[in-house]
Design a protein around this motif. Structure first.
Motif, PDB file in Angstrom:
ATOM      1  N   SER A  72       0.836  -1.184   0.000  1.00  0.00           N
ATOM      2  CA  SER A  72       0.000   0.000   0.000  1.00  0.00           C
ATOM      3  C   SER A  72       0.879   1.245   0.000  1.00  0.00           C
ATOM      4  N   VAL A  73       0.239   2.411   0.024  1.00  0.00           N
ATOM      5  CA  VAL A  73       0.991   3.668   0.006  1.00  0.00           C
ATOM      6  C   VAL A  73       0.534   4.544   1.161  1.00  0.00           C
ATOM      7  N   CYS A  74       1.502   4.986   1.960  1.00  0.00           N
ATOM      8  CA  CYS A  74       1.210   5.844   3.098  1.00  0.00           C
ATOM      9  C   CYS A  74       0.749   7.218   2.612  1.00  0.00           C
ATOM     10  N   GLU A  75      -0.422   7.629   3.104  1.00  0.00           N
ATOM     11  CA  GLU A  75      -1.001   8.878   2.604  1.00  0.00           C
ATOM     12  C   GLU A  75      -0.305  10.121   3.159  1.00  0.00           C
ATOM     13  N   HIS A  76       0.524   9.946   4.166  1.00  0.00           N
ATOM     14  CA  HIS A  76       1.223  11.110   4.730  1.00  0.00           C
ATOM     15  C   HIS A  76       2.500  11.448   3.967  1.00  0.00           C
ATOM     16  N   HIS A  77       3.162  10.408   3.438  1.00  0.00           N
ATOM     17  CA  HIS A  77       4.458  10.642   2.781  1.00  0.00           C
ATOM     18  C   HIS A  77       4.506  10.156   1.338  1.00  0.00           C
ATOM     19  N   LEU A  78       3.434   9.518   0.883  1.00  0.00           N
ATOM     20  CA  LEU A  78       3.410   8.926  -0.457  1.00  0.00           C
ATOM     21  C   LEU A  78       4.559   7.959  -0.671  1.00  0.00           C
ATOM     22  N   LEU A  79       4.858   7.195   0.373  1.00  0.00           N
ATOM     23  CA  LEU A  79       5.862   6.139   0.274  1.00  0.00           C
ATOM     24  C   LEU A  79       5.171   4.808   0.589  1.00  0.00           C
ATOM     25  N   PRO A  80       5.715   3.712   0.065  1.00  0.00           N
ATOM     26  CA  PRO A  80       5.055   2.424   0.264  1.00  0.00           C
ATOM     27  C   PRO A  80       5.133   1.923   1.706  1.00  0.00           C
ATOM     28  N   PHE A  81       4.120   1.185   2.091  1.00  0.00           N
ATOM     29  CA  PHE A  81       4.252   0.287   3.239  1.00  0.00           C
ATOM     30  C   PHE A  81       3.705  -1.062   2.802  1.00  0.00           C
ATOM     31  N   PHE A  82       4.277  -2.118   3.348  1.00  0.00           N
ATOM     32  CA  PHE A  82       3.953  -3.439   2.817  1.00  0.00           C
ATOM     33  C   PHE A  82       4.178  -4.500   3.886  1.00  0.00           C
ATOM     34  N   GLY A  83       3.497  -5.611   3.742  1.00  0.00           N
ATOM     35  CA  GLY A  83       3.637  -6.662   4.737  1.00  0.00           C
ATOM     36  C   GLY A  83       2.622  -7.753   4.541  1.00  0.00           C
ATOM     37  N   LYS A  84       2.154  -8.284   5.678  1.00  0.00           N
ATOM     38  CA  LYS A  84       1.230  -9.401   5.616  1.00  0.00           C
ATOM     39  C   LYS A  84      -0.050  -9.108   6.373  1.00  0.00           C
ATOM     40  N   CYS A  85      -1.108  -9.679   5.856  1.00  0.00           N
ATOM     41  CA  CYS A  85      -2.425  -9.467   6.433  1.00  0.00           C
ATOM     42  C   CYS A  85      -3.027 -10.825   6.776  1.00  0.00           C
ATOM     43  N   HIS A  86      -3.593 -10.936   7.968  1.00  0.00           N
ATOM     44  CA  HIS A  86      -4.242 -12.175   8.394  1.00  0.00           C
ATOM     45  C   HIS A  86      -5.718 -11.883   8.635  1.00  0.00           C
ATOM     46  N   VAL A  87      -6.570 -12.651   7.988  1.00  0.00           N
ATOM     47  CA  VAL A  87      -8.004 -12.397   8.058  1.00  0.00           C
ATOM     48  C   VAL A  87      -8.718 -13.650   8.535  1.00  0.00           C
ATOM     49  N   ALA A  88      -9.603 -13.502   9.504  1.00  0.00           N
ATOM     50  CA  ALA A  88     -10.429 -14.633   9.926  1.00  0.00           C
ATOM     51  C   ALA A  88     -11.854 -14.153  10.160  1.00  0.00           C
ATOM     52  N   TYR A  89     -12.805 -15.057   9.945  1.00  0.00           N
ATOM     53  CA  TYR A  89     -14.182 -14.716  10.295  1.00  0.00           C
ATOM     54  C   TYR A  89     -14.947 -15.975  10.668  1.00  0.00           C
ATOM     55  N   VAL A  90     -16.008 -15.760  11.422  1.00  0.00           N
ATOM     56  CA  VAL A  90     -16.926 -16.853  11.752  1.00  0.00           C
ATOM     57  C   VAL A  90     -18.221 -16.567  10.998  1.00  0.00           C
ATOM     58  N   PRO A  91     -18.559 -17.443  10.033  1.00  0.00           N
ATOM     59  CA  PRO A  91     -19.742 -17.185   9.220  1.00  0.00           C
ATOM     60  C   PRO A  91     -21.032 -17.536   9.956  1.00  0.00           C
ATOM     61  N   GLN A  92     -22.124 -17.025   9.458  1.00  0.00           N
ATOM     62  CA  GLN A  92     -23.440 -17.464   9.952  1.00  0.00           C
ATOM     63  C   GLN A  92     -24.383 -17.531   8.754  1.00  0.00           C
ATOM     64  N   GLY A  93     -24.189 -18.575   7.923  1.00  0.00           N
ATOM     65  CA  GLY A  93     -25.078 -18.800   6.788  1.00  0.00           C
ATOM     66  C   GLY A  93     -24.459 -18.515   5.432  1.00  0.00           C
ATOM     67  N   LYS A  94     -23.454 -17.625   5.409  1.00  0.00           N
ATOM     68  CA  LYS A  94     -22.836 -17.269   4.128  1.00  0.00           C
ATOM     69  C   LYS A  94     -21.320 -17.256   4.243  1.00  0.00           C
ATOM     70  N   VAL A  95     -20.659 -17.786   3.214  1.00  0.00           N
ATOM     71  CA  VAL A  95     -19.188 -17.696   3.175  1.00  0.00           C
ATOM     72  C   VAL A  95     -18.754 -16.991   1.892  1.00  0.00           C
ATOM     73  N   LEU A  96     -17.525 -16.529   1.934  1.00  0.00           N
ATOM     74  CA  LEU A  96     -16.950 -15.777   0.819  1.00  0.00           C
ATOM     75  C   LEU A  96     -15.929 -16.658   0.114  1.00  0.00           C
ATOM     76  N   GLY A  97     -15.930 -16.681  -1.214  1.00  0.00           N
ATOM     77  CA  GLY A  97     -14.908 -17.419  -1.955  1.00  0.00           C
ATOM     78  C   GLY A  97     -13.520 -17.033  -1.463  1.00  0.00           C
ATOM     79  N   LEU A  98     -12.681 -18.033  -1.313  1.00  0.00           N
ATOM     80  CA  LEU A  98     -11.392 -17.839  -0.645  1.00  0.00           C
ATOM     81  C   LEU A  98     -10.520 -16.754  -1.290  1.00  0.00           C
ATOM     82  N   SER A  99     -10.420 -16.807  -2.612  1.00  0.00           N
ATOM     83  CA  SER A  99      -9.534 -15.861  -3.288  1.00  0.00           C
ATOM     84  C   SER A  99     -10.052 -14.427  -3.158  1.00  0.00           C
ATOM     85  N   LYS A 100     -11.356 -14.296  -2.855  1.00  0.00           N
ATOM     86  CA  LYS A 100     -11.929 -12.952  -2.763  1.00  0.00           C
ATOM     87  C   LYS A 100     -11.414 -12.192  -1.558  1.00  0.00           C
TER      88      LYS A 100
END
Ligand code: ZN
Length: 183
Positions: A72-100
């Protein structure tokens, strides 16, 4: 030369003694193209992206996608920041395609951002998309504005997290998420 290109040519004329030297010939053009790409998330269609990939499901256990790389790009300096994102959820009736999930991370990353806001946007987007019982998002990133400027803190990493619904209210759910990330 389009408008953005012309602006980059002007920027070069302010920061470089000889802005017309050989090596900089195509630079305004390339810089304009690069920045259009880095901010292409503004033009991605979230509804279209999500609606084609929501499925009915009985699953009511935690779904985790970890180590999603992002840039991504930092809006204060217009320089990149980058790394890893971990996402988890507990569904209740609907799930999202994995790649989405990775696509959602990309859609919000390819904009001018601060990491806290980016984390929150991803979490709320997933919560709303599938009406999840709870969502947890953790992002760990290195910021070029910290690494290249000022105090040059080269190895520090910024961690942000947003917990919604059962991830916020139920310690057991939150602990399960954190334990899964440890393995
Ligand atoms: Zn910054």
């Amino acid at each position: 030369m389009d408008h953005l290109e012309a602006l980059y040519a002007e920027v070069l004329s302010h920061i470089e003694k000889d802005p017309h030297r050989e090596g900089l010939k195509g630079t305004p053009h390339r810089a304009a193209q690069t920045w259009r790409y880095l901010t292409s998330g503004y033009h991605m269609d979230l509804t279209k992206l999500i609606n084609s990939a929501i499925f009915t499901s009985e699953v009511d256990q935690m779904i985790l996608v970890n180590n999603i790389e992002f840039y991504s790009v930092c809006e204060h300096h217009l320089l990149p920041f980058f790394g890893k994102c971990h996402v988890a959820y507990v569904p209740q009736g609907k799930v999202l395609g994995l790649s989405k999930i990775a696509r959602i991370v990309e859609l919000f990353s390819r904009r001018l951002q601060i990491q806290e806001e980016l984390t929150s946007q991803i979490a709320h987007c997933i919560e709303e998309a599938v009406n999840a019982d709870g969502v947890g998002v953790i992002m760990e990133a290195r910021h070029m504005c910290m690494m290249m400027r000022g105090v040059a803190k080269q190895s520090s990493e910024m961690k942000t997290s947003v917990m919604l619904g059962s991830f916020r209210d139920d310690k057991k759910t939150r602990d399960e998420f954190l334990a899964l990330l440890d393995h």
